[in-house]
Design a protein around this motif. Structure first.
Motif, PDB file in Angstrom:
ATOM      1  N   ASP A 152     126.517 -12.163 -19.723  1.00 29.81           N
ATOM      2  CA  ASP A 152     125.225 -11.660 -20.109  1.00 29.81           C
ATOM      3  C   ASP A 152     125.842 -10.461 -20.658  1.00 29.81           C
ATOM      4  O   ASP A 152     125.837  -9.518 -20.324  1.00 29.81           O
ATOM      5  N   ILE A 153     126.058  -9.811 -22.218  1.00 33.33           N
ATOM      6  CA  ILE A 153     126.454  -8.671 -22.436  1.00 33.33           C
ATOM      7  C   ILE A 153     125.056  -7.684 -22.569  1.00 33.33           C
ATOM      8  O   ILE A 153     125.348  -6.829 -22.155  1.00 33.33           O
ATOM      9  N   PRO A 154     123.091  -8.732 -23.331  1.00 38.25           N
ATOM     10  CA  PRO A 154     122.978  -7.820 -23.190  1.00 38.25           C
ATOM     11  C   PRO A 154     122.210  -6.978 -21.236  1.00 38.25           C
ATOM     12  O   PRO A 154     121.687  -5.802 -21.404  1.00 38.25           O
ATOM     13  N   SER A 155     122.750  -7.179 -20.626  1.00 40.79           N
ATOM     14  CA  SER A 155     122.709  -6.612 -18.916  1.00 40.79           C
ATOM     15  C   SER A 155     123.648  -5.589 -18.904  1.00 40.79           C
ATOM     16  O   SER A 155     123.132  -4.917 -18.039  1.00 40.79           O
ATOM     17  N   VAL A 156     124.429  -5.000 -19.744  1.00 40.13           N
ATOM     18  CA  VAL A 156     125.148  -4.272 -19.410  1.00 40.13           C
ATOM     19  C   VAL A 156     124.588  -3.267 -19.930  1.00 40.13           C
ATOM     20  O   VAL A 156     124.534  -3.023 -21.612  1.00 40.13           O
ATOM     21  N   ARG A 157     124.996  -1.822 -19.699  1.00 38.30           N
ATOM     22  CA  ARG A 157     124.263  -0.243 -19.653  1.00 38.30           C
ATOM     23  C   ARG A 157     125.842   0.513 -19.896  1.00 38.30           C
ATOM     24  O   ARG A 157     126.508   0.067 -19.083  1.00 38.30           O
ATOM     25  N   LYS A 158     126.415   1.698 -20.483  1.00 39.37           N
ATOM     26  CA  LYS A 158     126.865   2.301 -20.396  1.00 39.37           C
ATOM     27  C   LYS A 158     126.333   3.322 -20.389  1.00 39.37           C
ATOM     28  O   LYS A 158     125.863   4.239 -21.486  1.00 39.37           O
TER      29      LYS A 158
END
Length: 535
Positions: A152-158
């Motif tokens: 779930d790449i869109p759920s990651v923030r940095k």
């Protein structure tokens, strides 16, 4: 004239000594600032565009899945292999033990699938969103022992890299080097739940519930293992914080191609399909004829329409019993097929958009299923150029990340991991090379046996005896029995025989053969002079 003396102006002198020179110190890490970075320091940054929108574009595209699949299959699809860093590395017990350890580590990085499939998924996600993430776990010794692809790449923030820099140890050729680095934080939010990660290589301990660097739990004791944050290593395309997909400049064309195909699909579902028009002049169809015509259009198909005929009757609009000659009704059938859509609309537009997307990936038609314009020669050239310009650099980049980041803590000195690649050698070119080498005396039986075994996919051993290393073309020119000096000696007549072969090759204009055979003749002359013409 006055007797008063005017005093001279007072001039003061001051001696200023140079200050003691201060030593110039170089910054230990990068000091460049970014305006966005300074503004959002410590904050989780939102991507500049909707990542789910990129996924929808891929799902609805008629070319993006093929391009992404080509990258996925050709970069990591052939598997991960091991090799010695030095080609002629002697397989000592230490090197063998390191080989076995590295193989075990790579095989056990994931037990749910083949390790190469993790990197296949990673490439697919990176080419879809511009960035992809691996979650990294370590054993109690601090060594990487497991990786997991975050789907779930869109759920990651940095965040941007945060101050202060932290000294980290990096192992290079067995030496431990300390370098300062700034690390980012990562956060994943799914279904109302939040978990924090630290960037790969960050030696500090983080609480995965709060994202704070701490080694103690809420009760003041050591932070429990289950709350210690794992690490994330990201793979982004380009230099942006969240990367950027290769096809970003083709978004309008991709969306336009989808709209064009939607228009064609809507035509076949809802378009008007009226193939003809019946015009009646000076009269009107009877109710019976109208009913028959409607039934005919609704039911005629297959065998029902064979050898059938249709009769249309008209009646005068003035309701008179007889038709005057000048007022007879006329029935005219108009063909409307010529104004119907013959084929899909915007074919050139869709085709041009497809080519532009492939150009963004630098992929020829051969890798996306469009092979109508290829022959063997053009296909071979396309594969060679794409391998050299696209796939090999990507494989080397991923292999570097495995060896110098994921497995750096193991301090492997003899072996390294690499992504295997297909054999795209041209048999015709190989035949020409072997022919020239055989004529020039450079092809040995062992080499010929090795080439044949490789072509057949079999592992073969060298022939026993030194004769396997003697070039085939030189067997008749060299005494098979070793001389007293311990090596083959040249006879006086060999040079003359070789000169005759050089003349024949020159007559056939085999310049490459002539050049190599002249070198062989020079070596024979040198051997003859050194051995004093002994046989």
């Amino acid at each position: 004239m006055s007797d008063e003396k005017h005093s001279a102006p007072h001039i003061g002198v001051k001696i200023i000594k140079a200050a003691e020179p201060q030593p110039i110190k170089k910054a230990e890490g990068p000091t460049a600032l970014d305006t966005q970075e300074a503004r959002n320091a410590g904050e989780f940054v939102e991507p500049p565009y909707d990542l789910l929108g990129l996924k929808n574009l891929v799902n609805n595209s008629n070319i993006l899945p093929q391009c992404i699949g080509a990258y996925k299959n050709n970069i990591a699809g052939f598997g991960i292999g091991l090799r010695y860093k030095v080609d002629d590395q002697e397989e000592s017990s230490e090197a063998k033990n390191e080989w076995d350890t590295a193989q075990e580590v790579i095989d056990l990085l994931t037990i749910d699938m083949d390790t190469k499939e993790v990197f296949e998924d990673l490439i697919e996600g990176r080419e879809t969103y511009g960035i992809a993430y691996l979650e990294v776990m370590r054993n109690p010794a601090g060594e990487v022992n497991q990786i997991s692809y975050i789907r779930d790449i869109p759920s990651v923030r940095k965040t941007y890299p945060l101050d202060p820099p932290v000294l980290v140890d990096y192992i290079y050729n067995g030496k431990k080097i300390a370098r300062p680095r700034r690390f980012s934080k990562y956060r994943q939010q799914v279904g109302g739940q939040t978990v924090y990660f630290k960037e790969f290589g960050d030696p500090r301990m983080m609480d995965n519930r709060s994202g704070n660097y701490t080694e103690t739990g809420p009760d003041g004791g050591a932070l429990p293992v289950q709350f210690q944050a794992n690490e994330i290593i990201d793979f982004a395309i380009g230099t942006d914080l969240y990367g950027q997909v290769r096809w970003m400049g083709q978004v309008l064309g991709i969306d336009g191609s989808r709209a064009a195909e939607g228009l064609n699909n809507n035509y076949f579902r809802n378009g008007r399909h009226t193939p003809l028009m019946i015009c009646v002049n000076g009269g009107t169809l009877t109710d019976d004829s109208y009913t028959k015509l409607q039934e005919y259009m609704n039911e005629v198909k297959g065998e029902k329409g064979q050898h059938a005929f249709l009769v249309l009757e008209v009646e005068n609009t003035d309701n008179r019993a007889e038709f005057e000659e000048s007022q007879k009704p006329a029935i005219d059938v108009k063909d409307l097929a010529s104004i119907l859509q013959k084929d899909e609309l915007f074919q050139d537009y869709i085709e041009n958009n497809r080519k532009r997307v492939q150009s963004a990936f630098r992929l020829p038609d051969l890798y996306t299923g469009y092979t109508t314009d290829f022959n063997r020669a053009t296909a071979q050239t396309a594969m060679e150029v794409t391998e050299e310009q696209v796939f090999q650099p990507e494989r080397k980049s991923l292999a570097w990340a495995i060896n110098n980041r994921l497995l750096n803590g193991y301090s492997f000195r003899f072996v390294e991991a690499y992504f295997m690649e297909p054999d795209i050698s041209n048999p015709d070119d190989l035949f020409k090379i072997l022919t020239v080498a055989e004529k020039a005396g450079g092809l040995t039986p062992n080499k010929a046996r090795s080439v044949v075994g490789e072509a057949l996919g079999e592992k073969v051993e060298n022939y026993e005896g030194d004769w396997g290393e003697i070039p085939i073309a030189a067997k008749d020119l060299v005494d098979p029995q070793p001389a007293q000096t311990g090596g083959p000696s040249a006879t006086p007549g060999l040079i003359d025989q070789l000169s005759g072969q050089i003349q024949k090759a020159a007559a056939n204009r085999d310049d490459e053969v002539v050049a190599v055979m002249k070198q062989v003749r020079a070596l024979l002359v040198q051997m003859q002079e050194g051995e004093g013409h002994e046989v």
